[in-house]
Design a protein around this motif. Structure first.
Motif, PDB file in Angstrom:
ATOM      1  N   SER A 162       1.063   6.405  -7.106  1.00 49.04           N
ATOM      2  CA  SER A 162      -0.098   7.247  -7.434  1.00 49.04           C
ATOM      3  C   SER A 162       0.291   8.715  -7.428  1.00 49.04           C
ATOM      4  N   SER A 163       1.129   9.082  -6.498  1.00 44.00           N
ATOM      5  CA  SER A 163       1.610  10.459  -6.429  1.00 44.00           C
ATOM      6  C   SER A 163       2.434  10.819  -7.668  1.00 44.00           C
TER       7      SER A 163
ATOM      8  N   GLN B  23       0.818  -1.216   0.000  1.00 38.87           N
ATOM      9  CA  GLN B  23       0.000   0.000   0.000  1.00 38.87           C
ATOM     10  C   GLN B  23       0.852   1.268   0.000  1.00 38.87           C
ATOM     11  N   ASN B  24       2.007   1.242   0.638  1.00 34.11           N
ATOM     12  CA  ASN B  24       2.877   2.424   0.617  1.00 34.11           C
ATOM     13  C   ASN B  24       3.420   2.682  -0.787  1.00 34.11           C
TER      14      ASN B  24
ATOM     15  N   SER C 103       9.716   4.491  -6.746  1.00 33.38           N
ATOM     16  CA  SER C 103       8.594   4.486  -5.805  1.00 33.38           C
ATOM     17  C   SER C 103       8.067   3.086  -5.521  1.00 33.38           C
TER      18      SER C 103
ATOM     19  N   ALA D 231       0.669   4.111  -2.979  1.00 36.59           N
ATOM     20  CA  ALA D 231       0.466   5.540  -2.691  1.00 36.59           C
ATOM     21  C   ALA D 231       1.569   6.377  -3.335  1.00 36.59           C
TER      22      ALA D 231
END
Length: 81
Positions: free
Chosen positions: A26-27, A19-20, A60, A23
């Motif tokens: 997505s950023s 999940q990190n 990422s 995120a």
């Protein structure tokens, strides 16, 4: 008899382990999406922007997300054989 037996039917990805990374990716997507989608980048800068975008995705954790999805899919297929 010649039908492909391996399917993804019933597979649901659990994003919890990554999940990190999701995120963070997505950023990065949000940062580049508009300019790449609508062509707001000068033609001579497109390749450099795409390379930068992909590098930031990889930094990422994009590859970790893909690997986790593949691991879960492989486990799902193994249970359904």
């Amino acid at each position: 008899a010649s039908a492909i037996a391996d399917t993804n039917l019933g597979f649901v990805f659990d994003p919890t382990p990554v999940q990190n990374e999701i995120a963070a990716c997505s950023s990065v997507i949000g940062e580049y999406e508009r300019n790449l989608k609508f062509g707001f980048i000068p033609e001579d800068e497109v390749d450099a922007n795409i390379d930068e975008f992909l590098a930031k995705l990889n930094a990422s954790g994009a590859e970790k997300i893909v690997a986790e999805a593949q691991t879960q899919l492989d486990a799902c297929r193994a249970m359904n054989k």
